[in-house]
Design a protein around this motif. Structure first.
Motif, PDB file in Angstrom:
ATOM      1  N   GLY B   5       1.013  -1.075  -0.025  1.00  0.00           N
ATOM      2  CA  GLY B   5      -0.152   0.062   0.039  1.00  0.00           C
ATOM      3  C   GLY B   5       0.742   1.415   0.039  1.00  0.00           C
ATOM      4  N   ILE B   6       0.570   2.105  -0.778  1.00  0.00           N
ATOM      5  CA  ILE B   6       1.281   3.420  -1.102  1.00  0.00           C
ATOM      6  C   ILE B   6       0.316   4.562  -0.632  1.00  0.00           C
ATOM      7  CG2 ILE B   6       2.742   5.011  -2.159  1.00  0.00           C
ATOM      8  CD1 ILE B   6       3.574   2.516  -3.750  1.00  0.00           C
ATOM      9  N   ASP B   7       0.856   5.464   0.215  1.00  0.00           N
ATOM     10  CA  ASP B   7      -0.247   6.304   0.605  1.00  0.00           C
ATOM     11  C   ASP B   7       0.476   7.862   0.245  1.00  0.00           C
ATOM     12  OD1 ASP B   7      -1.664   8.550   1.785  1.00  0.00           O
ATOM     13  OD2 ASP B   7      -1.712   7.421   3.817  1.00  0.00           O
ATOM     14  N   ILE B   8       0.377   8.458  -0.635  1.00  0.00           N
ATOM     15  CA  ILE B   8       1.079   9.591  -0.893  1.00  0.00           C
ATOM     16  C   ILE B   8       0.317  10.825  -0.366  1.00  0.00           C
ATOM     17  CG2 ILE B   8       2.084  11.392  -2.767  1.00  0.00           C
ATOM     18  CD1 ILE B   8       2.551   8.920  -4.245  1.00  0.00           C
ATOM     19  N   THR B  61      -2.925   5.231  -2.613  1.00  0.00           N
ATOM     20  CA  THR B  61      -4.301   6.209  -2.126  1.00  0.00           C
ATOM     21  C   THR B  61      -3.428   7.403  -1.745  1.00  0.00           C
ATOM     22  OG1 THR B  61      -5.793   5.934  -0.478  1.00  0.00           O
ATOM     23  CG2 THR B  61      -3.737   5.158   0.195  1.00  0.00           C
ATOM     24  N   GLY B  62      -4.345   8.272  -1.116  1.00  0.00           N
ATOM     25  CA  GLY B  62      -3.838   9.566  -0.654  1.00  0.00           C
ATOM     26  C   GLY B  62      -4.004  10.629  -2.041  1.00  0.00           C
ATOM     27  N   TYR B  63      -3.847  11.707  -1.744  1.00  0.00           N
ATOM     28  CA  TYR B  63      -4.059  12.826  -2.847  1.00  0.00           C
ATOM     29  C   TYR B  63      -3.192  12.433  -4.140  1.00  0.00           C
ATOM     30  CZ  TYR B  63      -0.936  16.685  -2.576  1.00  0.00           C
ATOM     31  OH  TYR B  63      -0.044  17.568  -2.983  1.00  0.00           O
ATOM     32  N   THR B  74      -6.209   1.999  -7.484  1.00  0.00           N
ATOM     33  CA  THR B  74      -6.103   2.970  -6.663  1.00  0.00           C
ATOM     34  C   THR B  74      -7.445   3.179  -5.899  1.00  0.00           C
ATOM     35  OG1 THR B  74      -7.171   4.468  -8.277  1.00  0.00           O
ATOM     36  CG2 THR B  74      -4.608   4.332  -8.321  1.00  0.00           C
ATOM     37  N   THR B  75      -7.479   3.816  -4.813  1.00  0.00           N
ATOM     38  CA  THR B  75      -8.775   3.877  -3.989  1.00  0.00           C
ATOM     39  C   THR B  75      -8.548   5.266  -3.367  1.00  0.00           C
ATOM     40  OG1 THR B  75     -10.160   3.039  -2.360  1.00  0.00           O
ATOM     41  CG2 THR B  75      -7.880   2.461  -2.268  1.00  0.00           C
ATOM     42  N   THR B  76      -9.631   5.609  -2.757  1.00  0.00           N
ATOM     43  CA  THR B  76      -9.563   6.873  -1.672  1.00  0.00           C
ATOM     44  C   THR B  76      -9.212   6.534  -0.508  1.00  0.00           C
ATOM     45  OG1 THR B  76     -11.747   6.597  -0.837  1.00  0.00           O
ATOM     46  CG2 THR B  76     -11.653   7.820  -2.845  1.00  0.00           C
ATOM     47  N   GLU B  77      -8.331   7.704   0.217  1.00  0.00           N
ATOM     48  CA  GLU B  77      -7.858   7.521   1.553  1.00  0.00           C
ATOM     49  C   GLU B  77      -8.798   7.207   2.698  1.00  0.00           C
ATOM     50  OE1 GLU B  77      -7.555  10.070  -0.537  1.00  0.00           O
ATOM     51  OE2 GLU B  77      -7.477  11.879   0.220  1.00  0.00           O
ATOM     52  N   ILE B  78     -10.190   7.429   2.372  1.00  0.00           N
ATOM     53  CA  ILE B  78     -11.115   7.319   3.356  1.00  0.00           C
ATOM     54  C   ILE B  78     -11.228   5.821   3.599  1.00  0.00           C
ATOM     55  CG2 ILE B  78     -13.454   7.784   3.762  1.00  0.00           C
ATOM     56  CD1 ILE B  78     -12.614  10.464   2.783  1.00  0.00           C
ATOM     57  N   VAL B 229      -9.499   9.085  23.360  1.00  0.00           N
ATOM     58  CA  VAL B 229      -9.090   9.152  22.065  1.00  0.00           C
ATOM     59  C   VAL B 229      -7.805   7.901  22.087  1.00  0.00           C
ATOM     60  CG1 VAL B 229      -7.937  10.078  20.261  1.00  0.00           C
ATOM     61  CG2 VAL B 229      -9.815  11.274  21.483  1.00  0.00           C
ATOM     62  N   PHE B 230      -7.944   6.824  21.259  1.00  0.00           N
ATOM     63  CA  PHE B 230      -6.942   5.938  21.132  1.00  0.00           C
ATOM     64  C   PHE B 230      -6.150   6.146  20.150  1.00  0.00           C
ATOM     65  CE2 PHE B 230     -10.443   4.250  23.596  1.00  0.00           C
ATOM     66  CZ  PHE B 230      -9.559   3.344  24.683  1.00  0.00           C
ATOM     67  N   THR B 231      -5.032   5.643  20.027  1.00  0.00           N
ATOM     68  CA  THR B 231      -3.898   5.497  18.684  1.00  0.00           C
ATOM     69  C   THR B 231      -3.261   4.494  19.059  1.00  0.00           C
ATOM     70  OG1 THR B 231      -2.597   6.858  17.231  1.00  0.00           O
ATOM     71  CG2 THR B 231      -2.269   7.164  19.708  1.00  0.00           C
ATOM     72  N   ASP B 232      -2.159   4.464  17.910  1.00  0.00           N
ATOM     73  CA  ASP B 232      -1.396   3.155  17.882  1.00  0.00           C
ATOM     74  C   ASP B 232      -0.056   3.664  17.274  1.00  0.00           C
ATOM     75  OD1 ASP B 232      -1.451  -0.323  17.372  1.00  0.00           O
ATOM     76  OD2 ASP B 232       0.098   0.906  16.313  1.00  0.00           O
ATOM     77  N   GLU B 233       1.092   2.900  17.834  1.00  0.00           N
ATOM     78  CA  GLU B 233       2.340   3.831  17.519  1.00  0.00           C
ATOM     79  C   GLU B 233       2.476   3.628  15.828  1.00  0.00           C
ATOM     80  OE1 GLU B 233       5.881   1.285  18.063  1.00  0.00           O
ATOM     81  OE2 GLU B 233       4.723  -0.494  18.272  1.00  0.00           O
ATOM     82  N   ASN B 234       1.777   2.641  15.146  1.00  0.00           N
ATOM     83  CA  ASN B 234       1.859   2.825  13.689  1.00  0.00           C
ATOM     84  C   ASN B 234       0.783   3.377  13.161  1.00  0.00           C
ATOM     85  OD1 ASN B 234       4.476   1.420  13.275  1.00  0.00           O
ATOM     86  ND2 ASN B 234       3.426  -0.544  13.961  1.00  0.00           N
ATOM     87  N   ALA B 235      -0.231   4.163  13.673  1.00  0.00           N
ATOM     88  CA  ALA B 235      -1.099   4.826  13.309  1.00  0.00           C
ATOM     89  C   ALA B 235      -0.966   5.724  12.019  1.00  0.00           C
ATOM     90  CB  ALA B 235      -2.130   5.768  14.273  1.00  0.00           C
ATOM     91  N   ILE B 236       0.339   6.383  11.918  1.00  0.00           N
ATOM     92  CA  ILE B 236       0.583   7.069  10.974  1.00  0.00           C
ATOM     93  C   ILE B 236       0.380   6.284   9.587  1.00  0.00           C
ATOM     94  CG2 ILE B 236       3.127   6.852  11.104  1.00  0.00           C
ATOM     95  CD1 ILE B 236       3.299   9.807  10.211  1.00  0.00           C
ATOM     96  N   PHE B 237       0.468   5.068   9.650  1.00  0.00           N
ATOM     97  CA  PHE B 237       0.519   4.040   8.433  1.00  0.00           C
ATOM     98  C   PHE B 237      -0.867   3.621   7.993  1.00  0.00           C
ATOM     99  CE2 PHE B 237       5.014   3.849   9.886  1.00  0.00           C
ATOM    100  CZ  PHE B 237       5.702   4.183   8.751  1.00  0.00           C
ATOM    101  N   CYS B 238      -1.790   4.148   9.006  1.00  0.00           N
ATOM    102  CA  CYS B 238      -3.068   3.565   8.563  1.00  0.00           C
ATOM    103  C   CYS B 238      -3.732   3.476   7.046  1.00  0.00           C
ATOM    104  CB  CYS B 238      -4.223   4.391   9.378  1.00  0.00           C
ATOM    105  SG  CYS B 238      -4.482   3.718  10.883  1.00  0.00           S
ATOM    106  N   GLY B 239      -3.262   4.618   6.493  1.00  0.00           N
ATOM    107  CA  GLY B 239      -3.672   4.687   4.880  1.00  0.00           C
ATOM    108  C   GLY B 239      -3.286   3.737   4.409  1.00  0.00           C
ATOM    109  N   ALA B 240      -1.666   3.630   4.619  1.00  0.00           N
ATOM    110  CA  ALA B 240      -0.975   2.684   3.587  1.00  0.00           C
ATOM    111  C   ALA B 240      -1.458   1.137   3.848  1.00  0.00           C
ATOM    112  CB  ALA B 240       0.554   2.928   3.813  1.00  0.00           C
TER     113      ALA B 240
END
Ligand code: SF4
Ligand code: SF4
Lengths: 370, 253
Positions: B5-8, B61-63, B74-78, B229-240
């Motif tokens: 997965g590539i999220d630009i 994904t990503g803009y 390809t698909t939307t980031e949502i 509010v929860f998160t995860d150390e890898n949450a920045i990679f969610c989109g990818a």
């Protein structure tokens, strides 16, 4: 078949000049609440003036606030700049006290054109009906006076009948899209609905419609289609056609119905042909499920019915920026859609192209989630 | 076989590599997007080749997704954020992603994205807002996060990026400490994000995207939402990650 409508539309902008030369009264309208039967009965032609592109908006900014609905600004801009042939041809413009923006715009418009404003009540109860009926009677008198013609019982009945026939046919045409797959592409249907507003000869229009409906019926094919089906509702969609309607199709979904003023609001409900015609006309118009009305519960009801009848997967509610009444109704329509089992999204936008990218992403995501 | 997965995004490009054989994410990495989506896409391609991640199924994904010419899908980031977040945090919640250009919230019900909203044309409540403000303070965006110091008297009242900028100028002119202005900036963003997501109100939230690593933002957001509010150390990679997982379904068809 489709070409016919296009050609007709082109031809009819010339036709309008001829009609004018013949001395036919031309009455500009802005809203589905304009009582077309009365205009027809006085021998006049009703033309729609709702602007659907942004080119004239900047001119309107001289007098109108920026955060006003683009439909109002664009329409006013056309009036001031004298660039719209339909506006120029109009002998008078009829307005109704619908939303605040339009109401106040008519005040300004009166500096450029003769404007007649009907007081449309904000509610739909008995007293509202009595007021609205009174307004129609005054309008009838005004038309007779202004155009030196008589509206008789006979020609009013004829007007009612021909408009009823037109409405029935338009509804039949729109309802063809209940079939799966829907036989008329949403974008094409939108074009037809739009173009048909510019066909002035009702008899010719009825003939064309009948032929079109027949031809479409002949070609109905029983195919399996897994395309997602979408209902458009909300503000008039003329100005956001490319950005929304076309885009939905480009993304592989079908637009099956238009619950707005381009579509069903304009054509559903007939005028009762027996009894007091003016009162019947008044009743019919008060049935229009527009958000400007207090307690406009009918719209949510219609959305629920449409979702079932059109086997729709999603509802997209168009809100033109600055349109408070439709913006506030989004919650109601969201709930109604969910209740009937369809996904819902409201899209706030205007006539500019700036947000095309964002709109596309939203539509794409919406369709992906269906 | 790898599902990639590539999220630009507008600031950084995230890559997730999922190994189909052992059904695990093998690697997650990110690079700054820079000015050209095409350039970063090419760069990523080279990296993937070097690391021997072929054959693969690539979902972009990503803009900047259109720049990934070699993508299979390809698909939307949502959708991607929803799936990625649900992978890391498999609970009913509203996922909030504050992106560089747009902020979105997605409601997850029974592991499925049910509804979403995005900010409108305005940049308030997006990463851009914070970036512009950091520039105005003359500090690096990370410094803004790490040095922010609470002073409840310093509040930014404008949510508009342009007006907030002039507010900052006058605060600085009055000698207010940069660290306290920094706090005001983060708090004002959190408040705007909370109000943006109001329509998808929920019992719990999950913060994805770059700001998930900024605990001050996460805490202030929780304050404004009045929910956990929860998160995860890898949450920045969610989109990818979500994009990789979509590949799992798409690759078959
Ligand atoms: S939306 Fe309502 S006010 Fe606007 S044109 Fe239609 S009927 Fe008239
Ligand atoms: S779209 Fe809304 S604001 Fe615009 S004219 Fe129609 S009712 Fe008025």
């Amino acid at each position: 078949m489709r070409m016919d409508f296009d050609k007709l539309k082109k031809r009819n902008s010339f036709e309008l000049q001829n009609l004018k030369a013949e001395g036919k009264p031309i009455v500009g309208t802005f809203c589905t609440y304009s009582p077309k039967e009365l205009i027809y009965a006085v021998g006049g032609v009703a033309v729609s003036l709702c602007a659907n592109d942004e080119s004239s908006i900047n001119i309107a900014h001289k007098e109108l606030p920026r955060n006003l609905c683009p439909l109002i600004k664009a329409s006013y801009g056309y009036a001031v700049s004298k660039k719209c042939p339909y506006m120029n041809a109009s002998d008078i413009i009829v307005g109704e006290t619908t939303c605040d923006g339009k109401k106040k715009m008519y005040e300004l418009l009166a500096n450029h054109k003769p404007v007649y404003v009907l007081e449309l009540p904000n509610m739909t109860n008995k007293r509202s009906l009595a007021l609205w009926k009174d307004e129609l009677i005054s309008f009838k008198e005004f038309l007779q006076e202004k155009f030196k013609a008589k509206i008789t019982q006979e020609n009013l009945l004829e007007a009612v009948k021909i408009h009823n026939e037109e409405r029935e046919l338009m509804c039949e045409l729109m309802e063809l899209n209940k079939a799966i797959p829907s036989p008329i592409k949403g974008s094409e249907l939108h074009e037809i609905l739009f173009a048909s507003e510019f066909i002035y000869d009702k008899k010719e229009k009825i003939k064309t419609l009948k032929a079109f409906i027949e031809a479409t019926k002949q070609n109905l094919e029983a195919k399996i289609s897994d395309k997602k089906r979408i209902i458009i509702t909300g503000c008039p969609s003329g100005g956001v056609y490319e950005k929304i309607i076309k885009q939905i199709e480009n993304l592989g979904a079908d637009v099956v119905a238009f619950e707005n003023c381009v579509g069903t609001k304009n054509y559903r409900n007939l005028v009762e042909e027996e009894g007091n015609l003016i009162e019947n006309i008044a009743k019919r118009y008060l049935e229009i499920p527009c958000s400007v009305m207090y307690k406009n519960d009918k719209r949510a009801q219609i959305i629920k019915e449409f979702i079932k009848e059109y086997s729709a997967d999603g509802v997209i509610d168009i809100v033109l920026s600055g349109c408070h009444t439709y913006a506030i109704e989004t919650n109601k329509i969201r709930e109604a859609s969910k209740e009937a089992g369809a996904n819902y999204m409201s899209l706030e936008t205007d006539y500019s192209r700036q947000d095309s990218g964002q709109i596309r992403t939203r539509l794409e995501a919406f369709i992906e989630l269906l | 076989m790898y599902l990639i997965g590539i999220d630009i995004g507008s600031t950084s490009t995230k890559v997730a590599v999922f190994n189909k054989n052992d059904q695990k994410f093998t690697e997650l990495f990110l690079r700054p997007t820079g000015f050209s989506g095409v350039k970063i896409a090419d760069e990523i391609y080279e990296i993937l080749k070097e690391k021997n991640y072929f054959p693969s199924f690539i979902t972009a994904t990503g803009y900047g997704r259109v720049s990934v010419k070699y993508a299979n899908f390809t698909t939307t980031e949502i959708l991607c954020h929803a799936l990625g977040a649900n992978f890391l945090f498999p609970k009913d919640c509203t996922v909030i992603d504050v992106g560089g250009q747009d902020t979105k919230a997605i409601k997850i019900v029974a592991n499925r994205p049910e509804d979403f909203i995005m900010n409108d044309k305005c940049s308030a409540g997006t990463g851009k807002f914070i970036e512009v403000m950091a520039n105005r303070l003359g500090i690096d965006i990370n410094e803004l996060y790490t040095t922010a110091k609470k002073n409840l008297n310093i509040k930014l009242s404008s949510t508009c990026t342009v007006f907030a900028e002039s507010e900052i100028i006058s605060l600085m002119a009055n000698g207010v400490d940069k660290t306290q202005i920094a706090y005001g900036i983060i708090d004002s963003s959190a408040q705007k994000v909370a109000s943006l997501t109001k329509r998808l109100e929920n019992e719990i939230y999950f913060l994805s995207g770059g700001l998930s690593r900024v605990s001050l933002f996460k805490n202030l957001l929780a304050n404004h939402l009045q929910r956990e509010v929860f998160t995860d150390e890898n949450a920045i990679f969610c989109g990818a990650m979500g994009a990789s997982l979509i590949g799992l379904k798409k690759e078959k068809s």
